[in-house]
Structures are given as structure tokens and as C-alpha cells.
Design a protein around this motif. Structure first.
Motif, PDB file in Angstrom:
ATOM      1  N   THR A   6     -14.389  58.517 -24.758  1.00  0.00           N
ATOM      2  CA  THR A   6     -14.197  57.083 -24.520  1.00  0.00           C
ATOM      3  C   THR A   6     -12.776  56.613 -24.807  1.00  0.00           C
ATOM      4  O   THR A   6     -12.499  55.418 -24.683  1.00  0.00           O
ATOM      5  CB  THR A   6     -15.170  56.278 -25.415  1.00  0.00           C
ATOM      6  OG1 THR A   6     -14.944  56.630 -26.796  1.00  0.00           O
ATOM      7  CG2 THR A   6     -16.613  56.565 -25.052  1.00  0.00           C
ATOM      8  N   LEU A  10     -11.831  52.603 -19.194  1.00  0.00           N
ATOM      9  CA  LEU A  10     -11.445  51.368 -18.494  1.00  0.00           C
ATOM     10  C   LEU A  10      -9.937  51.124 -18.454  1.00  0.00           C
ATOM     11  O   LEU A  10      -9.486  50.171 -17.822  1.00  0.00           O
ATOM     12  CB  LEU A  10     -12.131  50.139 -19.104  1.00  0.00           C
ATOM     13  CG  LEU A  10     -13.661  50.153 -19.105  1.00  0.00           C
ATOM     14  CD1 LEU A  10     -14.197  48.950 -19.879  1.00  0.00           C
ATOM     15  CD2 LEU A  10     -14.196  50.142 -17.680  1.00  0.00           C
ATOM     16  N   PRO A  99     -23.410  48.661 -17.322  1.00  0.00           N
ATOM     17  CA  PRO A  99     -22.603  48.604 -18.551  1.00  0.00           C
ATOM     18  C   PRO A  99     -23.284  49.218 -19.758  1.00  0.00           C
ATOM     19  O   PRO A  99     -22.611  49.637 -20.703  1.00  0.00           O
ATOM     20  CB  PRO A  99     -22.359  47.104 -18.741  1.00  0.00           C
ATOM     21  CG  PRO A  99     -23.396  46.415 -17.913  1.00  0.00           C
ATOM     22  CD  PRO A  99     -23.638  47.322 -16.745  1.00  0.00           C
ATOM     23  N   HIS A 102     -21.785  52.576 -20.684  1.00  0.00           N
ATOM     24  CA  HIS A 102     -20.553  52.497 -21.473  1.00  0.00           C
ATOM     25  C   HIS A 102     -20.834  52.020 -22.892  1.00  0.00           C
ATOM     26  O   HIS A 102     -20.352  52.608 -23.869  1.00  0.00           O
ATOM     27  CB  HIS A 102     -19.560  51.554 -20.804  1.00  0.00           C
ATOM     28  CG  HIS A 102     -18.905  52.125 -19.592  1.00  0.00           C
ATOM     29  ND1 HIS A 102     -18.255  51.347 -18.668  1.00  0.00           N
ATOM     30  CD2 HIS A 102     -18.808  53.411 -19.144  1.00  0.00           C
ATOM     31  CE1 HIS A 102     -17.774  52.108 -17.705  1.00  0.00           C
ATOM     32  NE2 HIS A 102     -18.104  53.361 -17.975  1.00  0.00           N
ATOM     33  N   TRP A 103     -21.591  50.933 -23.009  1.00  0.00           N
ATOM     34  CA  TRP A 103     -21.854  50.384 -24.339  1.00  0.00           C
ATOM     35  C   TRP A 103     -22.512  51.421 -25.240  1.00  0.00           C
ATOM     36  O   TRP A 103     -22.150  51.567 -26.410  1.00  0.00           O
ATOM     37  CB  TRP A 103     -22.770  49.170 -24.239  1.00  0.00           C
ATOM     38  CG  TRP A 103     -22.183  47.971 -23.549  1.00  0.00           C
ATOM     39  CD1 TRP A 103     -20.874  47.751 -23.229  1.00  0.00           C
ATOM     40  CD2 TRP A 103     -22.898  46.827 -23.103  1.00  0.00           C
ATOM     41  NE1 TRP A 103     -20.723  46.546 -22.605  1.00  0.00           N
ATOM     42  CE2 TRP A 103     -21.943  45.953 -22.511  1.00  0.00           C
ATOM     43  CE3 TRP A 103     -24.226  46.445 -23.125  1.00  0.00           C
ATOM     44  CZ2 TRP A 103     -22.304  44.717 -21.955  1.00  0.00           C
ATOM     45  CZ3 TRP A 103     -24.595  45.219 -22.578  1.00  0.00           C
ATOM     46  CH2 TRP A 103     -23.639  44.368 -22.005  1.00  0.00           C
ATOM     47  N   LEU A 106     -20.044  54.047 -26.370  1.00  0.00           N
ATOM     48  CA  LEU A 106     -19.095  53.459 -27.311  1.00  0.00           C
ATOM     49  C   LEU A 106     -19.749  53.273 -28.680  1.00  0.00           C
ATOM     50  O   LEU A 106     -19.145  53.553 -29.721  1.00  0.00           O
ATOM     51  CB  LEU A 106     -18.595  52.106 -26.793  1.00  0.00           C
ATOM     52  CG  LEU A 106     -17.492  52.106 -25.745  1.00  0.00           C
ATOM     53  CD1 LEU A 106     -17.259  50.682 -25.238  1.00  0.00           C
ATOM     54  CD2 LEU A 106     -16.195  52.673 -26.314  1.00  0.00           C
ATOM     55  N   GLN A 385     -19.778  42.281 -18.836  1.00  0.00           N
ATOM     56  CA  GLN A 385     -19.450  43.630 -18.408  1.00  0.00           C
ATOM     57  C   GLN A 385     -18.200  43.551 -17.545  1.00  0.00           C
ATOM     58  O   GLN A 385     -17.691  42.467 -17.285  1.00  0.00           O
ATOM     59  CB  GLN A 385     -20.631  44.284 -17.662  1.00  0.00           C
ATOM     60  CG  GLN A 385     -21.523  43.343 -16.882  1.00  0.00           C
ATOM     61  CD  GLN A 385     -20.966  42.833 -15.577  1.00  0.00           C
ATOM     62  OE1 GLN A 385     -19.963  43.306 -15.108  1.00  0.00           O
ATOM     63  NE2 GLN A 385     -21.614  41.856 -14.979  1.00  0.00           N
ATOM     64  N   LYS A 386     -17.686  44.707 -17.131  1.00  0.00           N
ATOM     65  CA  LYS A 386     -16.361  44.772 -16.507  1.00  0.00           C
ATOM     66  C   LYS A 386     -16.183  43.759 -15.384  1.00  0.00           C
ATOM     67  O   LYS A 386     -15.235  42.951 -15.406  1.00  0.00           O
ATOM     68  CB  LYS A 386     -16.110  46.180 -15.969  1.00  0.00           C
ATOM     69  CG  LYS A 386     -14.741  46.361 -15.335  1.00  0.00           C
ATOM     70  CD  LYS A 386     -14.616  47.695 -14.623  1.00  0.00           C
ATOM     71  CE  LYS A 386     -15.449  47.731 -13.364  1.00  0.00           C
ATOM     72  NZ  LYS A 386     -15.273  48.983 -12.594  1.00  0.00           N
ATOM     73  N   ARG A 420     -18.638  45.661 -28.275  1.00  0.00           N
ATOM     74  CA  ARG A 420     -18.432  44.792 -27.112  1.00  0.00           C
ATOM     75  C   ARG A 420     -17.062  44.110 -27.172  1.00  0.00           C
ATOM     76  O   ARG A 420     -16.486  43.789 -26.132  1.00  0.00           O
ATOM     77  CB  ARG A 420     -19.543  43.750 -27.013  1.00  0.00           C
ATOM     78  CG  ARG A 420     -20.885  44.352 -26.656  1.00  0.00           C
ATOM     79  CD  ARG A 420     -21.925  43.299 -26.383  1.00  0.00           C
ATOM     80  NE  ARG A 420     -23.253  43.889 -26.310  1.00  0.00           N
ATOM     81  CZ  ARG A 420     -24.375  43.210 -26.163  1.00  0.00           C
ATOM     82  NH1 ARG A 420     -24.322  41.885 -26.059  1.00  0.00           N
ATOM     83  NH2 ARG A 420     -25.546  43.818 -26.108  1.00  0.00           N
ATOM     84  N   GLU A 422     -14.408  45.646 -28.336  1.00  0.00           N
ATOM     85  CA  GLU A 422     -13.534  46.697 -27.839  1.00  0.00           C
ATOM     86  C   GLU A 422     -13.610  46.780 -26.312  1.00  0.00           C
ATOM     87  O   GLU A 422     -12.573  46.895 -25.630  1.00  0.00           O
ATOM     88  CB  GLU A 422     -13.916  48.051 -28.449  1.00  0.00           C
ATOM     89  CG  GLU A 422     -13.116  49.207 -27.876  1.00  0.00           C
ATOM     90  CD  GLU A 422     -13.560  50.568 -28.386  1.00  0.00           C
ATOM     91  OE1 GLU A 422     -13.205  51.578 -27.734  1.00  0.00           O
ATOM     92  OE2 GLU A 422     -14.266  50.624 -29.422  1.00  0.00           O
ATOM     93  N   TYR A 423     -14.811  46.735 -25.786  1.00  0.00           N
ATOM     94  CA  TYR A 423     -15.008  46.802 -24.332  1.00  0.00           C
ATOM     95  C   TYR A 423     -14.235  45.676 -23.649  1.00  0.00           C
ATOM     96  O   TYR A 423     -13.510  45.894 -22.668  1.00  0.00           O
ATOM     97  CB  TYR A 423     -16.504  46.691 -24.058  1.00  0.00           C
ATOM     98  CG  TYR A 423     -16.929  46.843 -22.615  1.00  0.00           C
ATOM     99  CD1 TYR A 423     -17.356  48.070 -22.122  1.00  0.00           C
ATOM    100  CD2 TYR A 423     -16.924  45.756 -21.754  1.00  0.00           C
ATOM    101  CE1 TYR A 423     -17.767  48.210 -20.805  1.00  0.00           C
ATOM    102  CE2 TYR A 423     -17.330  45.881 -20.436  1.00  0.00           C
ATOM    103  CZ  TYR A 423     -17.752  47.106 -19.963  1.00  0.00           C
ATOM    104  OH  TYR A 423     -18.155  47.234 -18.657  1.00  0.00           O
ATOM    105  N   ARG A 426     -10.468  46.247 -23.733  1.00  0.00           N
ATOM    106  CA  ARG A 426     -10.057  47.239 -22.747  1.00  0.00           C
ATOM    107  C   ARG A 426      -9.961  46.612 -21.352  1.00  0.00           C
ATOM    108  O   ARG A 426      -9.014  46.882 -20.602  1.00  0.00           O
ATOM    109  CB  ARG A 426     -11.037  48.416 -22.749  1.00  0.00           C
ATOM    110  CG  ARG A 426     -10.936  49.287 -23.999  1.00  0.00           C
ATOM    111  CD  ARG A 426     -12.035  50.332 -24.072  1.00  0.00           C
ATOM    112  NE  ARG A 426     -11.836  51.197 -25.232  1.00  0.00           N
ATOM    113  CZ  ARG A 426     -11.133  52.320 -25.226  1.00  0.00           C
ATOM    114  NH1 ARG A 426     -10.571  52.737 -24.101  1.00  0.00           N
ATOM    115  NH2 ARG A 426     -10.999  53.040 -26.327  1.00  0.00           N
TER     116      ARG A 426
END
Length: 470
Positions: A6, A10, A99, A102-103, A106, A385-386, A420, A422-423, A426
Motif C-alpha cells: 500500500t 493512489l 473502496p 483498499h480500506w 490499509l 472513496q476515490k 480513511r 490516509e486514503y 492520498r
């Protein structure tokens, strides 16, 4: 064993990597809206296993598991904790593009140091490893806040609450995070909801008064705001489906309130009049206290009646409501502005097509009181989410001023949700990095990195007036 690294997740360009690792990654967390239990923090709760910490109460995961055809007994039902985790482990490999994929990785990496891809093949090993790690105090409730450098966490609290857990947190040595209440008076506004009269009785008891009139109600709410303020509260929060605005006099609203107290149903128009007038009065009270007001708009909740009857509300059967908002939102903000008592306000919409409209609306009411006095709230719920974050950030930057944005929040009941932030960071650095690489912004990393750090943490400190900037 196959891994999912990870480190550069992103971060699609070198500018994004530089902004993230040199400016964003080490910033503290200001989680100004969540649904964590303050009692768990006060007790520094030790979680019995990964299911309790990671899966219980997480309707994001529940919805995905139902989509995959997993039986409800393995989601919210009577199956054991280990069985529920194994079901989740079988689900994760099938969530590519969601998402949650990814979550989940992470969270395993940041809490437990696990870089392996979760699957049925390694689920037993991961379960045992995490069970052992959960004995460590750094993974108890208060320890998690410290581990993730959560400087401020604002919970969501009903006006009738005694806030005893918040008091205990303040008095407990070793809890370095500020855990503060947020005033959420939805039950006082939902005049047609079952049990409204009973709730008003409870509110009166909490405020040490008898509520027999609308004037009494406003007095009780003001009393509870003062009590919350003493404990450190600096935010309110309100949840709506459609956002009402229908004018009425206080005398008319008093008649509507009395009808409801007597157990009579009020009409849809009367409900809108009551909610509008009461929210305006609350907004004035927030302004007087220097609070920020949060408006979460656009959820249609508990749509599956059979399942709500079986397992209760807020179990993952909610959706996005599509509706018109511009006229009512402008009118509401303008009414408070007319009296020069418009508080700092954050407007969230679950309907992403509102983002540009909200950005133009809040631009009508910005002032010299503070930078970004009115905020387009972060991408919320289905949109954190992204793609949702990018949509919100681009609307804010193109129509408003992104450098004043107060950033991300978890909006979560889980102590495993802090990645989240951190997500989001990014995604934020990816966007700014693309702007740099495309020549839309200068490659002045201290300048752009400073804006990124402000959005990650410093703007929230300045906006809410709690904690210290970095």
C-alpha cells in the motif's frame, strides 16, 4: 503468500508521492465528525477479537457481503465471531474496484502490520495474529487514538445525554486526545416520529424542566447547548432527507408542537414549518456560542422494511435521495444572515450532483468572520472513496476556494476507520500532483505542501478553535 503493498496506493505521479510523504503523511488527525463510543474511550476498551473491532456495526461491509449472497447469519446474525470473520475473508477478494478493498488492506497494514492480501487461504493465520496483537494496549480504544495521533475526535451525542464518559475522558491521565461531544438534536426536530412526546419528556428531564409549550422546548434546547458547551462541544449536527424550508410564525409553530405533544399527527406542511422554525432558532443559538453547524442532507433511510423489522434500523438499508435543494438551502442561510446570526456552517449532500450548487450557494454567504465560514462538506458516506472525493474536491476548487477546506472525517462507528484520513490524503495529493505535472500549478512543493497540510489538519484547528495548528 501474495501481498498487496500500500506504500504508493493512489499516488500516480512523483509530485503526488512527494506531497504525500513529505507533507501530508505525518500530519495529526482532527476527526471532527464520527460515531465512536466515548464510553469505549473512557474505559480504554479492549476488543475481544477482529470481528468486534472491524466488522461489528460496519454497514459498508454488511452491504457488500449481502451483495455477494452471504447469508445474514454470517453478517449480523447468530454465527460466531470467527465464522463472521471467515465469511468476510472470503468476500474481500471479490471486492476489486470497491473502496472496501483498499480500506481493508490499509487497515490490516496500519493496525497489524499485515501486507498480505486477505483471503480464505490466510484467514485463520490473520485471525490468530490479530487476536494476539489485540492484547497490546496500543490497540485498545484510547490507545488507537494515540497511535494514529488523533488530536481531536468529535462524537455524535443526543441532547439528553449526560456526557459522563466525556467528563471521565477529561479526567483520565494518559488519554491525550480530546474527545468532545457534538450536539445532534434530530429527535427534537422529528415531530412526526413515533415516540416524539416521550422524547420531549426525556429532554425536559435532562434540562431539569417541564416542557409543556414550544417556548419551554426552546428553553430546554438552549439549556442543553450550554451544558454541552461546558464539556467542550463546539459543533452541532443535523441529519435530513430532503431539506425543508417553510415559513411560519412562532405562534403557528407553537400550535403545531402542542398537537404533536397530544399525540396527534401533524401534516407534512406543518412538519416542515416546525422543523424550519426550530432549526433557525437553533442556528441562532449556535452563532451565539461560536459553534459550527453541520447539515447532513440527502439520505433516505431504512428502506427495507422486512429487514428493519428483523434486525433494526441503521443496518445498511439506506440510499441516496434525489431532490431539489437550492431554493430551500439559500432561503435558510439567508434567513440567518438577515439577522446577522449565521453560524459557521458545513453542508454535506449525499446526492453528488448537489456539489456545484452547494458551492455556489455557500459562496453567497462567505464573510470576513473567518476564512471558509461556510463549507462544502467532505464526500460523505457512499462517496468517501476515490471518485467521490475527487468529484467533491474538484467542485470545491473550481467554484470555491479549496485552500480553506477543513478536510476529511471518518463518520464511523469503528475504531479501525482512521486510515480513511490516509486514503483521503492520498487522493488529495494525487489531485494536486496532477495539477503540478500538468502545469496548472507551480512545482513549488513548500507552497503546495502547505496548502495540503492546511487541508489535512490546520484548517480544522482554525475553524473549530480546538487544539493547535502544526
Amino acid at each position: 503468500m501474495k501481498h498487496f503493498y500500500t506504500e504508493n496506493l493512489l499516488l500516480t505521479n512523483n509530485s503526488a508521492k512527494k506531497l504525500y510523504f513529505e507533507y501530508a503523511a505525518a500530519m495529526p488527525i482532527y476527526d471532527y465528525h464520527n460515531h465512536l463510543s466515548p464510553g469505549d474511550v473512557a474505559a480504554n476498551k479492549q476488543f475481544r477479537n477482529l470481528t468486534e473491532l472491524w466488522l461489528d456495526g460496519d454497514h459498508y461491509k454488511w452491504r457488500a457481503m449481502r451483495w455477494l449472497g452471504i447469508d445474514e447469519s454470517l453478517i449480523t446474525g447468530q454465527a460466531g465471531d470467527r465464522e463472521k470473520f471467515m465469511a468476510w475473508a472470503r468476500a474481500v477478494p471479490r471486492l476489486a474496484g470497491n473502496p472496501l478493498y483498499h480500506w481493508s488492506h490499509l487497515e490490516l497494514a496500519r493496525y497489524f502490520g499485515i501486507e498480505e492480501r486477505l483471503s480464505e487461504d490466510n484467514a485463520e493465520e490473520i485471525w490468530d495474529h490479530c487476536s494476539e496483537r489485540l492484547q497490546d494496549k496500543s490497540l485498545h480504544a484510547a490507545g488507537i487514538l494515540q497511535q494514529f495521533d488523533v488530536r481531536v475526535a468529535c462524537t455524535t451525542d443526543d441532547p439528553t445525554g449526560d456526557l459522563a464518559a466525556h467528563r471521565k475522558i477529561k479526567e483520565t491521565a494518559g488519554i491525550q486526545s480530546q474527545v468532545l461531544p457534538t450536539f445532534r438534536p434530530d429527535l427534537a426536530l422529528n415531530i412526526n416520529a413515533p415516540g416524539f412526546s416521550k422524547y420531549i419528556l426525556e429532554l425536559g428531564e435532562a434540562a431539569d424542566c417541564t416542557i409543556s409549550s414550544y417556548a419551554d422546548l426552546l428553553g430546554a434546547l438552549k439549556s442543553r447547548i450550554e451544558y454541552f458547551h461546558e464539556i467542550g462541544c463546539r459543533l452541532s449536527d443535523h441529519g435530513f432527507g430532503a431539506f425543508p424550508f417553510e415559513r411560519a410564525t412562532e405562534r403557528e409553530v407553537a400550535v403545531i408542537f402542542n398537537k404533536a405533544l397530544q399525540g396527534e399527527m401533524v401534516t407534512e406542511s406543518e412538519e416542515s414549518q416546525y422543523r424550519t422554525f426550530t432549526l433557525l432558532r437553533l442556528g441562532e443559538m449556535y452563532y451565539d456560542r461560536g459553534w459550527a453547524m453541520q447539515l447532513h442532507i440527502g439520505a433516505i433511510r431504512n428502506n427495507n422494511t422486512r429487514m428493519m423489522d428483523a434486525i433494526g434500523k441503521d443496518s445498511g438499508y439506506d440510499s441516496i435521495l434525489d431532490f431539489h435543494l437550492a431554493a430551500s438551502l439559500n432561503a435558510f442561510l439567508n434567513e440567518l444572515e438577515l439577522g446577522n446570526r449565521l453560524p459557521k456552517t458545513i453542508v454535506y449532500s449525499l446526492y453528488p450532483y448537489h456539489y456545484e450548487m452547494i458551492a455556489t450557494t455557500i459562496g453567497n454567504f462567505q464573510s470576513g468572520d473567518s476564512a471558509g465560514k461556510l463549507q462544502l462538506g467532505s464526500a460523505w458516506w457512499f462517496h468517501d472513496q476515490k471518485e467521490g472525493m475527487l468529484q467533491q474536491l474538484k467542485a470545491l476548487s473550481s467554484i470555491g476556494v479549496i485552500s480553506t477546506f477543513v478536510g476529511m472525517l471518518t463518520d464511523s462507528r469503528s475504531f479501525m476507520s482512521f486510515p480513511r484520513h490516509e486514503y483521503f490524503r492520498r487522493v488529495l495529493c494525487r489531485l494536486f500532483g496532477e495539477w503540478i505535472d500538468e502545469g496548472e500549478l507551480p512545482a513549488d512543493y513548500d507552497y503546495i505542501g502547505g496548502i495540503v497540510q492546511d487541508i489535512c489538519y490546520n484548517n480544522a484547528v482554525r475553524y473549530f478553535g480546538i487544539a493547535k495548528a502544526e
